[in-house]
Design a protein around this motif. Structure first.
Motif, mmCIF file in Angstrom:
data_model
loop_
_atom_site.group_PDB
_atom_site.id
_atom_site.type_symbol
_atom_site.label_atom_id
_atom_site.label_comp_id
_atom_site.label_asym_id
_atom_site.label_seq_id
_atom_site.Cartn_x
_atom_site.Cartn_y
_atom_site.Cartn_z
ATOM 1 N N ALA A 1 24.402 54.887 71.999
ATOM 2 C CA ALA A 1 25.596 54.718 73.001
ATOM 3 C C ALA A 1 26.201 53.529 72.677
ATOM 4 N N ALA A 2 25.358 52.452 72.527
ATOM 5 C CA ALA A 2 25.870 50.996 72.193
ATOM 6 C C ALA A 2 26.615 50.664 70.790
ATOM 7 N N GLY A 3 26.147 51.752 70.006
ATOM 8 C CA GLY A 3 26.466 51.779 68.623
ATOM 9 C C GLY A 3 27.830 52.468 68.530
ATOM 10 N N ALA A 4 28.433 53.265 69.617
ATOM 11 C CA ALA A 4 29.550 54.052 69.619
ATOM 12 C C ALA A 4 30.430 53.291 70.298
ATOM 13 N N PHE A 5 30.352 52.152 70.894
ATOM 14 C CA PHE A 5 31.411 51.888 71.546
ATOM 15 C C PHE A 5 32.456 50.842 70.888
ATOM 16 N N PRO A 6 32.385 50.352 69.824
ATOM 17 C CA PRO A 6 33.335 49.868 69.055
ATOM 18 C C PRO A 6 34.662 50.719 68.893
ATOM 19 N N PRO A 7 34.958 51.710 68.563
ATOM 20 C CA PRO A 7 36.195 52.493 68.545
ATOM 21 C C PRO A 7 36.991 52.261 69.948
ATOM 22 N N VAL A 8 35.985 52.460 70.834
ATOM 23 C CA VAL A 8 36.379 52.440 72.302
ATOM 24 C C VAL A 8 37.041 50.823 72.475
ATOM 25 N N ALA B 1 43.886 47.593 71.553
ATOM 26 C CA ALA B 1 45.362 47.695 71.305
ATOM 27 C C ALA B 1 46.318 48.067 72.416
ATOM 28 N N THR B 2 45.685 48.905 73.399
ATOM 29 C CA THR B 2 46.312 49.614 74.394
ATOM 30 C C THR B 2 46.151 48.870 75.762
ATOM 31 N N GLY B 3 45.050 48.291 76.059
ATOM 32 C CA GLY B 3 44.840 47.667 77.181
ATOM 33 C C GLY B 3 44.241 48.751 78.288
ATOM 34 N N SER B 4 44.013 50.151 77.870
ATOM 35 C CA SER B 4 43.773 50.992 78.732
ATOM 36 C C SER B 4 42.788 52.089 77.946
ATOM 37 N N LEU B 5 42.305 53.075 78.677
ATOM 38 C CA LEU B 5 41.256 54.107 78.235
ATOM 39 C C LEU B 5 42.150 55.398 78.439
ATOM 40 N N SER B 6 41.978 56.353 77.337
ATOM 41 C CA SER B 6 42.099 57.897 77.538
ATOM 42 C C SER B 6 41.187 58.483 76.924
ATOM 43 N N ILE B 7 41.397 59.854 76.604
ATOM 44 C CA ILE B 7 40.226 60.743 76.319
ATOM 45 C C ILE B 7 40.003 60.450 74.707
ATOM 46 N N GLU B 8 40.981 60.097 73.828
ATOM 47 C CA GLU B 8 40.699 60.049 72.529
ATOM 48 C C GLU B 8 39.630 59.232 72.219
ATOM 49 N N PRO B 9 39.692 57.838 72.668
ATOM 50 C CA PRO B 9 38.532 56.907 72.262
ATOM 51 C C PRO B 9 37.151 57.531 72.757
ATOM 52 N N TRP B 10 37.059 57.971 73.947
ATOM 53 C CA TRP B 10 35.720 58.623 74.267
ATOM 54 C C TRP B 10 35.381 59.796 73.395
ATOM 55 N N LEU B 11 36.372 60.562 72.766
ATOM 56 C CA LEU B 11 35.855 61.453 71.506
ATOM 57 C C LEU B 11 35.265 60.791 70.426
ATOM 58 N N MET B 12 35.693 59.551 70.068
ATOM 59 C CA MET B 12 35.606 58.752 69.049
ATOM 60 C C MET B 12 33.892 58.455 69.512
ATOM 61 N N PHE B 13 33.830 57.972 70.633
ATOM 62 C CA PHE B 13 32.569 57.376 71.138
ATOM 63 C C PHE B 13 31.609 58.597 70.930
ATOM 64 N N ALA B 14 32.122 59.702 71.401
ATOM 65 C CA ALA B 14 31.003 60.860 71.448
ATOM 66 C C ALA B 14 30.574 61.196 70.016
ATOM 67 N N LEU B 15 31.631 61.145 69.189
ATOM 68 C CA LEU B 15 31.300 61.422 67.750
ATOM 69 C C LEU B 15 30.042 60.620 67.178
ATOM 70 N N THR B 16 30.125 59.241 67.541
ATOM 71 C CA THR B 16 29.133 58.320 66.934
ATOM 72 C C THR B 16 27.707 58.731 67.822
ATOM 73 N N PHE B 17 27.918 58.778 69.107
ATOM 74 C CA PHE B 17 26.988 58.999 69.938
ATOM 75 C C PHE B 17 25.957 60.127 69.675
ATOM 76 N N MET B 18 26.655 61.299 69.436
ATOM 77 C CA MET B 18 26.022 62.585 69.019
ATOM 78 C C MET B 18 25.386 62.584 67.542
ATOM 79 N N TRP B 19 26.177 61.819 66.836
ATOM 80 C CA TRP B 19 25.753 61.589 65.435
ATOM 81 C C TRP B 19 24.129 60.822 65.208
ATOM 82 N N THR B 20 24.149 59.632 66.079
ATOM 83 C CA THR B 20 23.158 58.718 65.902
ATOM 84 C C THR B 20 21.716 59.379 65.904
#
Lengths: 313, 55
Positions: free
Chosen positions: A155-162, A168-187
């Motif tokens: 989980a810690a290693g998955a935060f950088p894309p978020v 860039a945006t100052g906010s969150l949406s579903i896309e960064p969390w999908l990138m997070f989930a990709l690294t999180f599930m890959w580890t």
């Protein structure tokens, strides 16, 4: 003694060089942080000034490196036992544990403040949370307590894309969390494959890796289950805002290969693995490195195609 | 006049000092560049100090 001379008693052969301090920042992990944070930043639907973007990625990387130094400070006893880590600067006697702690704390503070100033306070706060999560929650608390340590560390290693996206945006949406989930599930499959062929290391260190606590058969089952879930997630991401035809093509090919590798690992027993010196497990581990790089590379390509009117779907 | 060749330890310390020096210089340049980008951007506004001066 003259100024130019030096007494034999003052010579400390193992005195650290600059590269030893740099090694405390785990440069290989930092390269992954740099790449995924850059992809998170560029995939965001806003344009960022190149200097601000450069600063954002740099300070995220320094924050990641700082947490690596703090990890090495806390885990120096484990690192000294494991073959894979015994040449790190602290167990090798080149850098004092206290120095690593000081460097880690100083760089943590500097990176968080500078990221907040360069981009926004939300990004700085998220970087601070990531460092806290990796150092306190993972390294100090759960790494030596639970066989799910790799999942939590992931989980810690998955935060950088978020963080890159927030910068860039100052906010969150579903896309960064999908990138997070990709690294999180890959580890987990990535590290459990490593644990299968580096087994003695974790046994000696007393770290409760899944191979040690639940056995090697269970680890093989876990690798297969996580790889199936990862494949669904990775291919599903194709149809999100950061996906597109290029990403879909890459995801389909890589996940087919990854599933095939996990299937082979699941079907093997210890005799098979010992017989060919863990050939399948080693090739799965190598493929996992390429897997993550190419998935994020495909997201990057999709982001770079957008200005030319080649939107995902 | 001849000088003794520097001890390996001196070379290592010199390399370390150079590394720190270059890192600090790069940081200064980076902060300068960041400041220029920030103050020349369209949405940059100088803080309104007139209200504070009246008090």
């Amino acid at each position: 003694m003259s100024d130019a001379s030096i007494q034999a008693s003052m010579i400390h052969e193992d005195e650290a060089s600059f590269s030893d301090y740099f090694a405390l920042l785990k440069p290989r992990v930092m390269s992954l942080v740099v790449f995924t944070a850059l992809v998170g930043l560029l995939a965001a639907p806003v344009s960022v000034h190149p200097v601000i973007g450069f600063c954002a990625v740099l300070f995220i990387a320094i924050g990641g490196g700082a947490s690596g130094a703090l990890n090495m400070w806390w885990d120096a006893d484990i690192d000294a036992v494991m073959k894979r880590t015994k040449t790190r600067p602290i167990p090798a006697g080149k850098v004092e544990a206290g120095e690593a702690m000081s460097l880690g704390l100083a760089l943590s503070g500097m990176s968080v403040i500078m990221l907040a100033l360069a981009t926004n306070v939300f990004a700085g706060a998220f970087l601070a949370f990531t460092i806290f999560f990796y150092v306190v929650v993972y390294t100090m608390w759960l790494k030596r307590l639970t066989p799910q340590n790799i999942v939590i560390g992931g989980a810690a290693g998955a935060f950088p894309p978020v963080i890159g996206w927030i910068a860039a945006t100052g906010s969150l949406s579903i896309e960064p969390w999908l990138m997070f989930a990709l690294t999180f599930m890959w580890t987990p499959p990535h590290f459990w494959a490593l644990a299968l062929f580096m087994r003695k290391d974790y046994d000696d260190a007393g770290v409760p890796m899944l191979t040690v606590t639940h056995g090697r058969r269970s680890t093989r089952v876990h690798i297969l289950v996580y790889t199936i879930l990862l494949a669904v997630l990775a291919v599903g991401t194709s149809f999100s805002g950061v996906g597109g035809p290029v990403y879909l093509a890459v995801a389909v090919v890589l996940n087919a290969l990854f599933l095939q590798g996990a299937w082979k690992i699941w079907r093997r027993d210890e005799d098979d693995s010992e017989g060919d010196n863990f050939k399948v497990e080693r090739s799965f581990f190598k493929l996992s490195l390429l897997y993550l790089f190419l998935h994020f590379g495909a997201i990057l390509i999709e982001a770079l195609l957008k200005p030319f009117g080649l939107e995902g779907w | 006049m001849s000088f003794k060749p520097p001890h390996e330890l001196h070379r290592r310390r010199f390399g370390r000092n150079m590394g720190v020096g270059v890192s600090l210089a790069a940081f200064v340049v980076l902060v300068l560049a960041l400041t220029i980008v920030k103050v020349t951007s369209d949405d940059f506004k100088f803080p309104n100090t007139s209200a504070a001066e009246q008090n």
